[in-house]
Write a protein that holds these residues in place. Structure first.
Motif, PDB file in Angstrom:
ATOM      1  N   SER A 171       2.152   8.175   7.552  1.00 47.46           N
ATOM      2  CA  SER A 171       2.265   7.628   6.195  1.00 47.46           C
ATOM      3  C   SER A 171       0.898   7.547   5.527  1.00 47.46           C
ATOM      4  O   SER A 171       0.744   7.888   4.353  1.00 47.46           O
ATOM      5  N   THR A 175      -0.050   9.698   2.194  1.00 46.34           N
ATOM      6  CA  THR A 175      -0.283   8.953   0.961  1.00 46.34           C
ATOM      7  C   THR A 175      -1.709   9.109   0.448  1.00 46.34           C
ATOM      8  O   THR A 175      -1.955   9.053  -0.754  1.00 46.34           O
ATOM      9  N   ARG A 181       3.151   9.532  -4.271  1.00 46.49           N
ATOM     10  CA  ARG A 181       3.672   8.725  -3.153  1.00 46.49           C
ATOM     11  C   ARG A 181       3.284   7.252  -3.315  1.00 46.49           C
ATOM     12  O   ARG A 181       3.968   6.368  -2.812  1.00 46.49           O
ATOM     13  N   ARG A 182       2.198   7.003  -4.007  1.00 45.66           N
ATOM     14  CA  ARG A 182       1.780   5.604  -4.199  1.00 45.66           C
ATOM     15  C   ARG A 182       2.525   4.943  -5.354  1.00 45.66           C
ATOM     16  O   ARG A 182       2.719   3.730  -5.339  1.00 45.66           O
TER      17      ARG A 182
END
Ligand SMILES: NC(=O)c1ccc[n+]([C@@H]2O[C@H](COP(=O)([O-])OP(=O)(O)OC[C@H]3O[C@@H](n4cnc5c(N)ncnc54)[C@H](O)[C@@H]3O)[C@@H](O)[C@H]2O)c1
Length: 380
Positions: A171, A175, A181-182
């Motif tokens: 992860s 990220t 993704r954030r």
């Protein structure tokens, strides 16, 4: 067309994987160009590689500028692997030049983008397929087969959950480089969940109400204010209900995809492996002799069985390969029929956009329209 000249835009984790698969997994392809605004993605070793992509795959030319790549290379097909909230502009630019497109999902980020992409696709001689790889899973094919044969009847309630690990090295690596993704609202990433279910739902989803939880889970370096969990309920015109749970972050340490399908003559479930329990893919049927009790299907979690003996069939348990194989086969045959076309892609993407707006409005029930509806408009 005898061979397919391919370019890829967006060389994050997913783009690099798809570039390798398209180049090395098939005999009918030439990956001639790749593009990213960050040249390190190609020339520097990344966390999931032992050497830079430029050494793993020396053939393609690297571009910083997408339009320049399209103009100079005039490819047959663009694979769009930019962040999950910036696909449509790349798709439109290719389609407007008559170039075929495989776009990852969710395919659009707003109603206005859906409108523009729908128009571009309808006017183009290029074909667009949406990269809905969970739709290709063996268990999804089994569900469709049971449904088409009338063995489970029609769905009246379905649910899916997609819980993505939000801690650990993978992860963190995923990220670190990735804005979307954030920040992307979890419910917007609804396509992996809705896609396989919509394969057996004849109607479009029409109404939605969604709530978010706010933040309760501490993740080092967290910057966004997105909800930890979001829960949406969708309904069709005739009253079929679909419930979806998505996470931004949580402590469950389970993953990834579970689905339950309640139908008029039977039941189907695909429950993700949890806490050491293996995947469960099973069904029952009131009309199939001997299947009144829950009956396990001997399927791998993802691999479609028709690809199981193919050593090149890799990527999310083989579904990435299946998706590319079907697209390449269609293009080589000059067919415009692809497994997940733009209409299917929008059926599974737009509900997330409306659901996000519903959550913003504290769960207000919203009516959803699609570009093929008479009531379609590009604002809420
Ligand atoms: N179907 C699946 O199983 C699956 C799995 C993971 C990711 N995805 C999808 O794949 C896509 C990419 O995911 P990721 O994890 O690799 O994302 P990422 O953010 O790591 O990578 C996106 C890349 O696009 C590049 N980019 C941004 N703007 C650009 C521009 N104008 N021109 C060229 N390049 C540009 C970024 O620099 C970045 O390297 C997303 O849409 C995601 O939803 C799908």
């Amino acid at each position: 067309m005898e061979r397919i000249r391919i370019v890829v835009v967006g060389l994050g984790h997913r783009g690099r994987h798809m570039t390798k698969l398209a180049a090395r997994g098939f005999d009918c392809t030439d990956v001639v160009g790749v593009c990213d605004i960050d040249r390190d993605m190609w020339y520097q070793k990344q966390w999931d590689q032992d050497k830079p992509m430029a050494e793993i795959l020396p053939e393609p030319a690297f571009f910083l500028d997408y339009q320049q790549m399209l103009e100079e290379l005039k490819p047959d097909l663009v694979i769009v692997e930019t962040g999950a909230d910036i696909h449509a502009e790349f798709c439109c630019q290719a389609l407007d030049r008559g170039i075929h497109v495989l776009s990852d999902i969710p395919v659009v980020a707003s109603l206005a983008e859906a409108d523009a992409l729908w128009r571009s696709a309808n006017a183009s001689r290029g074909v667009i397929m949406v990269g809905a790889n969970p739709n290709e899973a063996g268990w999804a094919n089994a569900l469709v087969d049971l449904h088409q044969r009338g063995l489970i009847g029609e769905p009246y309630y379905m649910e899916a959950e997609y819980i993505h690990w939000s801690e650990g090295a993978m992860s963190t690596n995923l990220t670190a480089h990735s804005e979307w993704r954030r920040h992307l609202s979890p419910i917007r990433y609804c396509t992996h969940s809705l896609g396989p279910l919509l394969r057996i739902l004849r109607e479009d989803l029409r109404h939605v109400s969604c709530f978010g939880t706010g933040q309760h889970c501490q993740i080092p370096g967290r910057v966004s204010r997105k909800d930890d969990m979001q829960a949406a309920q969708f309904r069709t015109e005739s009253g079929v209900v679909v419930r979806l749970l998505r996470n931004g972050a949580c402590r469950a340490r389970i993953g990834h995809h579970s689905y339950r399908v309640f139908c008029t003559k039977g039941y189907f479930e695909k429950i993700a492996p949890k806490g050491g329990d293996p995947v469960k893919i099973r069904f029952n049927s009131d009309v199939l002799y001997g299947a009144r009790q829950l009956t396990t299907l001997p399927l791998a979690e993802y691999m479609p069985h028709e690809y199981a003996d193919n050593p090149r069939a890799i990527g999310h348990g083989g579904v990435d390969y299946a998706m590319l194989d079907k697209l390449f086969t269609a293009l080589l045959a000059g067919s415009r029929t692809v497994p997940t076309d733009l209409r299917e892609g929008l059926r599974m993407t737009l509900p997330g956009i409306y659901a996000e707006e519903s959550a913003r409005r504290n769960g207000e029930v919203m009516t959803m329209y699609y570009p093929w509806d008479a009531e379609w408009k590009t604002s809420f």
